[in-house]
Write a protein that holds these residues in place. Structure first.
Motif, PDB file in Angstrom:
ATOM      1  N   PRO A 188    -107.681 -48.497 -56.115  1.00  0.00           N
ATOM      2  CA  PRO A 188    -107.552 -47.036 -56.243  1.00  0.00           C
ATOM      3  C   PRO A 188    -108.540 -46.242 -55.398  1.00  0.00           C
ATOM      4  O   PRO A 188    -108.206 -45.160 -54.915  1.00  0.00           O
ATOM      5  CB  PRO A 188    -107.783 -46.797 -57.740  1.00  0.00           C
ATOM      6  N   CYS A 189    -109.743 -46.764 -55.212  1.00  0.00           N
ATOM      7  CA  CYS A 189    -110.707 -46.050 -54.365  1.00  0.00           C
ATOM      8  C   CYS A 189    -110.183 -45.930 -52.941  1.00  0.00           C
ATOM      9  O   CYS A 189    -110.319 -44.888 -52.299  1.00  0.00           O
ATOM     10  CB  CYS A 189    -112.049 -46.776 -54.361  1.00  0.00           C
ATOM     11  N   ASP A 190    -109.581 -46.997 -52.446  1.00  0.00           N
ATOM     12  CA  ASP A 190    -109.114 -47.012 -51.062  1.00  0.00           C
ATOM     13  C   ASP A 190    -107.815 -46.244 -50.877  1.00  0.00           C
ATOM     14  O   ASP A 190    -107.640 -45.546 -49.877  1.00  0.00           O
ATOM     15  CB  ASP A 190    -108.934 -48.456 -50.584  1.00  0.00           C
ATOM     16  N   TYR A 191    -106.878 -46.397 -51.806  1.00  0.00           N
ATOM     17  CA  TYR A 191    -105.590 -45.739 -51.570  1.00  0.00           C
ATOM     18  C   TYR A 191    -105.526 -44.318 -52.121  1.00  0.00           C
ATOM     19  O   TYR A 191    -104.527 -43.631 -51.923  1.00  0.00           O
ATOM     20  CB  TYR A 191    -104.417 -46.579 -52.101  1.00  0.00           C
ATOM     21  N   TRP A 192    -106.622 -43.865 -52.777  1.00  0.00           N
ATOM     22  CA  TRP A 192    -106.573 -42.487 -53.271  1.00  0.00           C
ATOM     23  C   TRP A 192    -107.880 -41.719 -53.111  1.00  0.00           C
ATOM     24  O   TRP A 192    -107.985 -40.836 -52.264  1.00  0.00           O
ATOM     25  CB  TRP A 192    -106.144 -42.453 -54.740  1.00  0.00           C
ATOM     26  N   VAL A 193    -108.903 -42.054 -53.909  1.00  0.00           N
ATOM     27  CA  VAL A 193    -110.021 -41.124 -54.055  1.00  0.00           C
ATOM     28  C   VAL A 193    -110.821 -40.929 -52.768  1.00  0.00           C
ATOM     29  O   VAL A 193    -111.256 -39.813 -52.469  1.00  0.00           O
ATOM     30  CB  VAL A 193    -110.953 -41.555 -55.215  1.00  0.00           C
ATOM     31  N   ASN A 194    -111.013 -41.985 -51.983  1.00  0.00           N
ATOM     32  CA  ASN A 194    -111.789 -41.824 -50.751  1.00  0.00           C
ATOM     33  C   ASN A 194    -111.121 -40.835 -49.799  1.00  0.00           C
ATOM     34  O   ASN A 194    -111.774 -39.969 -49.207  1.00  0.00           O
ATOM     35  CB  ASN A 194    -111.975 -43.177 -50.061  1.00  0.00           C
TER      36      ASN A 194
END
Length: 283
Positions: free
Chosen positions: A218-224
């Motif tokens: 999720p960090c890579d495909y969204w929040v970053n």
């Protein structure tokens, strides 16, 4: 077919896994001498692969992605795991000066008008490393790493994991860390035995995560990306830290929940795509 269409064609073919030689031959057949050269095709492909295809997966890696996705999905389906018990985290570099993606700079130019000047990033732009953790109901930790620090296993435990555990206990006064699962990728510090032992002592299980799989994080495909697309320019480290913290804390809770729902969808897509990258199939 002009360069814009050539680039679009190359992007689509690259996402579909077509190699540069075949793409160049197809363009040469269709366009003849007007086709871009092979070096040009290969160079343009880099702009796609840097985002969509971070690693050329081999068969063993694809099989591992499928295996772990199936095992993880099964635990969610039988109720052993719940999305609300998942914490995910990762490190990301954030620049002080924000530059939009090339696609955001596209605009119509009227007759006689000059094209926009596109600002490009300088070689040694100021940036700071952040460690960000969140759950399906919102952020858990937003930590700015000092510029003179390196994230090794000791730093990760003291400055990231311990504050995360403290915050979880604050949020879950009755249950504490019971049932909590941690999803993070596998750089060297995250795999260290001290970290595994610490999480075990705190009663936190690690969700198995396949290597080379930012499409399942999720960090890579969204929040970053969300941060970098919505952040404004910041003059110094303190203002950057405040701005990043404010931005993340203002994200609606529903967006966090949707991101974790998408994690399950992405696991299914990975399985359906036989372990290959699947971004091209997401609308």
């Amino acid at each position: 077919m002009d360069n814009e269409y050539n680039r679009y064609y190359i992007k689509i073919q690259t996402i579909l896994g077509i190699n540069p030689k075949t793409i160049h031959e197809e363009l040469a057949t269709a366009l003849g001498p007007k086709a871009p050269s092979y070096p040009t095709v290969a160079e343009w492909m880099k702009t796609v692969t840097s985002r969509w295809i971070p690693h050329q997966l081999n068969d063993v890696q694809k099989q591992e992605r499928v295996r772990l996705c199936r095992e993880n999905l099964a635990k969610f389906r039988d109720g052993s795991w719940r999305l609300c018990d998942i914490i995910t985290g990762d490190e990301t570099w954030i620049y002080h000066r924000q530059i939009h993606h090339k696609s955001a700079n596209k605009t119509w130019i009227g007759e006689g008008e000059s094209p926009l000047i596109i600002v490009r990033r300088r070689k040694f732009e100021r940036k700071n490393l952040f460690s960000i953790f969140f759950k399906s109901n919102g952020p858990v930790l937003i930590h700015a790493v000092d510029n003179d620090e390196t994230i090794d296993h000791d730093y990760y435990i003291e400055n990231c994991l311990k504050p995360v555990v403290k915050e979880i206990r604050k949020q879950r006064k009755s249950n504490g860390t019971k049932g909590i699962k941690l999803l993070h990728d596998k750089p060297s510090p995250h795999r260290h035995s001290y970290i595994i032992n610490y999480l075990t002592e705190e009663g936190i299980n690690i969700i198995p995560h396949p290597p080379f799989s930012p499409d399942l994080a999720p960090c890579d495909y969204w929040v970053n990306d969300y941060i970098k697309q919505n952040l404004t320019d910041q003059p110094d480290e303190k203002s950057l830290t405040r701005a990043v913290s404010k931005l993340i804390k203002n994200i609606p809770e529903e967006e966090f929940k949707k991101t974790f729902d998408k994690l399950l969808e992405r696991m299914k897509l990975c399985i359906n795509n036989h372990g290959g990258y699947f971004e091209h199939s997401i609308k």
